[in-house]
Design a protein around this motif. Structure first.
Motif, short mmCIF file in Angstrom:
data_model
loop_
_atom_site.label_atom_id
_atom_site.label_comp_id
_atom_site.label_asym_id
_atom_site.label_seq_id
_atom_site.Cartn_x
_atom_site.Cartn_y
_atom_site.Cartn_z
N PHE A 1 0.83 -1.20 0.00
CA PHE A 1 0.00 0.00 0.00
C PHE A 1 0.87 1.25 0.00
CE2 PHE A 1 -1.88 3.04 3.23
CZ PHE A 1 -2.44 3.86 2.27
N ALA A 2 1.63 1.47 1.07
CA ALA A 2 2.38 2.72 1.16
C ALA A 2 3.57 2.58 2.09
CB ALA A 2 1.47 3.86 1.64
N LEU B 1 -2.46 7.83 11.01
CA LEU B 1 -2.15 6.42 10.77
C LEU B 1 -3.27 5.52 11.29
CD1 LEU B 1 1.65 6.43 11.70
CD2 LEU B 1 0.64 6.41 9.41
N VAL B 2 -3.88 5.91 12.41
CA VAL B 2 -5.02 5.15 12.94
C VAL B 2 -6.16 5.15 11.93
CG1 VAL B 2 -6.86 5.19 14.67
CG2 VAL B 2 -4.49 5.43 15.38
N TYR C 1 -2.45 -0.81 5.71
CA TYR C 1 -1.27 -1.02 6.54
C TYR C 1 -0.08 -0.23 5.98
CZ TYR C 1 -3.50 -4.64 9.29
OH TYR C 1 -4.33 -5.33 10.15
N PRO C 2 0.00 1.07 6.31
CA PRO C 2 1.18 1.82 5.89
C PRO C 2 2.42 1.36 6.66
CG PRO C 2 -0.17 3.14 7.38
CD PRO C 2 -0.94 1.89 7.08
N ILE C 3 3.56 1.38 6.00
CA ILE C 3 4.84 1.03 6.63
C ILE C 3 5.58 2.33 6.88
CG2 ILE C 3 7.01 -0.21 6.32
CD1 ILE C 3 5.35 -1.98 4.29
N SER D 1 4.89 -8.48 10.77
CA SER D 1 4.16 -7.50 11.55
C SER D 1 2.76 -7.29 10.99
CB SER D 1 4.92 -6.16 11.54
OG SER D 1 4.20 -5.16 12.21
N ILE D 2 2.65 -7.19 9.68
CA ILE D 2 1.35 -6.97 9.04
C ILE D 2 0.45 -8.19 9.22
CG2 ILE D 2 0.22 -6.62 6.81
CD1 ILE D 2 2.59 -4.83 6.05
#
Length: 866
Positions: free
Chosen positions: A102-103, A123-124, A132-134, A228-229
């Motif tokens: 995604f990003a 981010l929330v 799920y941004p990294i 993590s994701i």
């Protein structure tokens, strides 16, 4: 915990409210009460919604999992900064790739210091809508402050911090502290986050003598991020790296984010800073930079000074190595939502784009590529009232200037055969819309033509977009005339009078009139992989519509595959559900479909012949059940008869039906048929895993298959009894399974098949032993598969030796094929294939076939990772 989430909404919605106030005149920004925030979510639809925000954050079972009520609330808030359809388009777009694609968001240290709450809330919001941004962050200002207090002077060479041992020791602690601050801020707001302070970046010394402990990234370990994701946590990374021997090195955060993007190939690379974009020498924000078209001129601009020039050069170098769909945004944390979910954006969008052409000679165009764009977008060509050949012939007769991009995702025509130039056509693909190519062409047309007229129908969903770009308009008999640049009142009166004449004679709307109002200007549209119709806000970067959606009837919607089909159709830009039939669910609301309030019905076979508003009927019924339904549809005259797709095995051995495995049978056959037999799940995975080796098979392949218990259906049985499956593996139908017959029949070579049911819910693992008639090695075989499926988005070929696992395919829409392990003799290979039995094994493949047969883009509505 609930109050924390409410506070998160209040905090982040402040920027939302500010944007809304600018566009709606709302005074809500003066109050931060949550009751007003709830009222805000209904501004666009004019009715009150019951917003249920309660959630048990303390429950381990629910913690970190998406909550539909929260997502619904947040999406409704987003509707107020852009149109509903804009937001939904971008949500579908972002959700169409794997989570880690995604990003990648790079956060400057100043943002962590000064805007931590705003960043965390942003981010929330993203996570609550399933994204799920990294995050990769720096900590430069914090480090400078601590070094100064310690009496250590910061030293830079070529813009890089020289990092000696003492500085590195302090930097490590600072990075860890800042990392934990952001993680804890996210956790307080109910979003799981994982601190990752090392193990992702492997580096070597950039120049040990000059920069000391500063690294150059040589490798990225994506497993920590993906882990993590998979655990439902946002990965929060520092830009520290290690050498292979374990020495920690400092890496510039921008550089680290860029290296991460090269590996993950995300849709978006986002640089969050306090300025919120790039600004020219007059202090005006640069909305869009289209590098392929603008780079050389851009580098000559006076405002592109040393630091800005280096930034743009680095971004260009990064984007050259990424898919053309990737882009970079420079934005503030406060306006991240607007940058991501609206056409107008809020920061600076930088992308490669495509070069724009302007041509008057039709012979110089790539007619084959233009033909595809027209067939998908031009309404008259799509409905058969015009042909591409006739359309192109008409262009030659006009004094027309044609505009487009080198990828043929946008095409526009301006004719000059009247007093004022006329915009005859403007069509675009979704990719062009999302990447701003359409707006670029519009700006070029405006530059070339100080005056322009065009027309559309009254019910055209894009009319507000036209209104924003015109200086005058006139409506009559269901059509609207637009113009700009015509200041002479008498001239305006003249074109209105001519417009009136065309409306007196309906036939004039399908032929060229005295001022060129041809039927071409009906819609500004996108093709089948575009999104639903929408209205673009002022200053929009891009804009599109799609043609009338195809209507689908689903018979047998109760099962797992039926549910997955409903979800896919719900997210499809160009099809909609007309009927969902289920005896058990009759009268209930179709809960997985929200394009409209649709209720289950119980349709008898004879009723299908009377439903003439359906483009395709899907038979999601058990074997040997759908015959009367099909017979009813077949009574409809052939020219009016809809497409029929059968998910059962009833027609898989019937040559009058087209077997629907596009990667193997060929797309053209599916495009031409009106009867499709959808392959079985085991059969799809097995055939795709065996087919490339058919010329080299030296004996009977054997297939050991294990399916999740969803493959046993919803009707209770020992094969879907979770208690019976616990710590168990159940073999069944070990000879003469229907899929054994299907695979052998379609491949025209006998196979043996041994199916099993495992204790997982969905997904299939296939271990396939294939004797060879010639000596081969792993690379030979891998290269055969890679070449075979190089253009197939729903087949992923692993590197030789890498083995697909069923846990990685669950919920995915493609097939994984790998292993390619060759016996020491060179005469036997083992292939491993994994497929989701409910998706590419059933629902996704059905949608792929329907897209082809209905003339839509093959992968429209299907999330892919490409």
């Amino acid at each position: 915990m609930q109050s924390l989430f409410n506070n998160s909404l209040k905090t982040y919605s402040k920027s939302l409210l500010t944007n809304i106030a600018r566009t709606t005149g709302s005074s809500l920004v003066s109050s931060q009460s949550f009751s007003q925030l709830k009222k805000l979510s209904t501004l666009n639809n004019g009715k009150t919604n019951n917003l249920n925000l309660k959630r048990d954050y303390e429950s381990k079972a629910n913690y970190g999992k998406p909550d539909t009520s929260e997502k619904e609330t947040i999406v409704k808030l987003l509707y107020n900064i852009g149109s509903r359809k804009e937001v939904e388009q971008y949500l579908r777009h972002f959700s169409s790739v794997e989570s880690q694609k995604f990003a990648v968001i790079k956060v400057g240290g100043a943002v962590l210091s000064d805007e931590l709450d705003t960043l965390a809330s942003a981010l929330v919001f993203l996570n609550k809508v399933g994204l799920y941004p990294i995050v990769v962050h720096g900590a430069g200002p914090q480090l400078n402050t601590i070094l100064k207090n310690a009496g250590i002077k910061a030293h830079y060479e070529d813009g890089l911090r020289v990092t000696d041992a003492q500085t590195l020791e302090i930097a490590r602690k600072v990075f860890q502290n800042e990392n934990l601050k952001l993680v804890e801020a996210l956790e307080r707001l109910g979003t799981k986050a994982r601190p990752i302070n090392g193990g992702v970046f492997t580096a070597e010394y950039l120049n040990k003598e000059k920069y000391h402990y500063v690294g150059k990234v040589t490798q990225v370990n994506r497993e920590l991020i993906e882990s993590s994701i998979r655990a439902g946590a946002l990965p929060i990374l520092t830009s520290l790296a290690e050498t292979p021997s374990g020495q920690i090195l400092n890496v510039n955060a921008d550089t680290a984010a860029g290296e991460l993007a090269r590996v993950l190939e995300p849709l978006k690379i986002i640089y969050i800073n306090d300025k919120g974009g790039l600004f020219n020498d007059k202090g005006k924000k640069i909305d869009v930079i289209n590098l392929d078209e603008e780079y050389e001129d851009l580098m000559k601009q006076p405002w592109v000074t040393k630091g800005t020039k280096l930034k743009i050069q680095e971004i260009r170098e990064l984007l050259i190595h990424l898919p053309r769909s990737s882009s970079v945004s420079i934005i503030s944390a406060e306006h991240l939502h607007k940058e991501l979910f609206t056409h107008s954006g809020a920061g600076t969008l930088i992308r490669r784009g495509n070069k724009i052409f302007k041509e008057t000679d039709l012979t110089k165009l790539d007619v084959d590529r233009l033909r595809k764009l027209l067939q998908s977008n031009n309404q008259e060509i799509a409905d058969g009232t015009n042909s591409v050949a006739k359309y192109l012939s008409g262009l030659q007769d006009k004094k027309a200037v044609m505009y487009g991009d080198e990828a043929y995702e946008v095409f526009a025509v301006v004719s000059n055969n009247s007093e004022f130039p006329v915009l005859e056509e403007l069509i675009a693909s979704e990719s062009a819309v999302l990447n701003n190519v359409t707006e670029n062409i519009w700006n070029i047309i405006k530059k070339d033509y100080p005056t322009l007229i065009w027309a559309c129908y009254q019910d055209d969903p894009n009319k507000s977009w036209y209104f924003e770009r015109c200086q005058g308009s006139y409506s009559l008999n269901g059509r609207i005339l637009f113009w700009y640049g015509i200041k002479d009142v008498n001239k305006v009166e003249s074109i209105i009078n001519q417009f009136k004449e065309t409306q007196k004679n309906p036939a004039a709307n399908t032929t060229k009139s005295s001022i060129g109002f041809s039927s071409g200007i009906r819609k500004y549209s996108t093709n089948a992989n575009g999104s639903a119709n929408k209205t673009a806000p002022s200053g929009a970067r891009s804009y599109s519509t799609s043609s009338k959606p195809k209507r689908i009837g689903l018979i047998g919607a109760r099962g797992y595959t039926g549910r997955e089909l409903i979800k896919l159709i719900n997210g499809h830009p160009n099809i909609e559900l007309a009927y969902v039939s289920s005896r058990e669910l009759n009268g209930k609301v179709c809960e997985h479909y929200n394009k409209s309030e649709l209720r289950y019905v119980n349709l008898a076979p004879k009723e299908l012949a009377k439903k003439r508003d359906v483009d395709c009927w899907i038979m999601a019924l058990p074997n040997n059940v759908c015959k009367p339904f099909v017979e009813s549809i077949m009574t409809i005259p052939e020219k009016e008869r809809p497409l029929i797709l059968d998910l059962s095995a009833d027609a898989r051995f019937n040559e009058t039906w087209q077997y629907g495995l596009p990667e193997l049978v060929g797309r053209d056959k599916i495009r031409k048929t009106r009867l499709i037999s959808n392959p079985g799940c085991y059969a799809t995975g097995s055939q795709l895993s065996i087919a490339p080796l058919l010329p080299y098979i030296g004996g009977q392949p054997s297939i050991f298959g294990v399916s999740g218990y969803s493959g046993a259906g919803t009707k209770p049985s020992p094969k879907n009894d979770v208690n019976n499956l616990n710590n168990n593996l159940i073999p069944y139908a070990l000879t003469d399974h229907i899929h054994e017959r299907e695979i052998s029949y379609q491949l025209k070579t006998p196979v043996s098949f041994m199916p099993h049911v495992g204790q997982f819910f969905q997904g299939i693992s296939l271990t396939i032993n294939i004797p060879l008639n010639t000596t081969m090695n792993e690379k030979n075989i891998h290269d055969i598969y890679a070449e075979k499926y190089k253009n197939d988005k729903l087949v992923h070929v692993y590197d030789a030796g890498k083995i697909p696992e069923v846990k990685h395919i669950s919920g995915k829409h493609h097939v994984d094929i790998g292993a390619f392990k060759v016996h020491s003799s060179g005469k036997r290979v083992v292939i491993v294939g994994c497929i989701d039995n409910l998706l590419k094994g059933a629902a996704t493949q059905a949608l792929q076939n329907i897209n082809l047969a209905l003339g839509l883009e093959e992968y429209a509505g299907i999330p892919t990772s490409d």
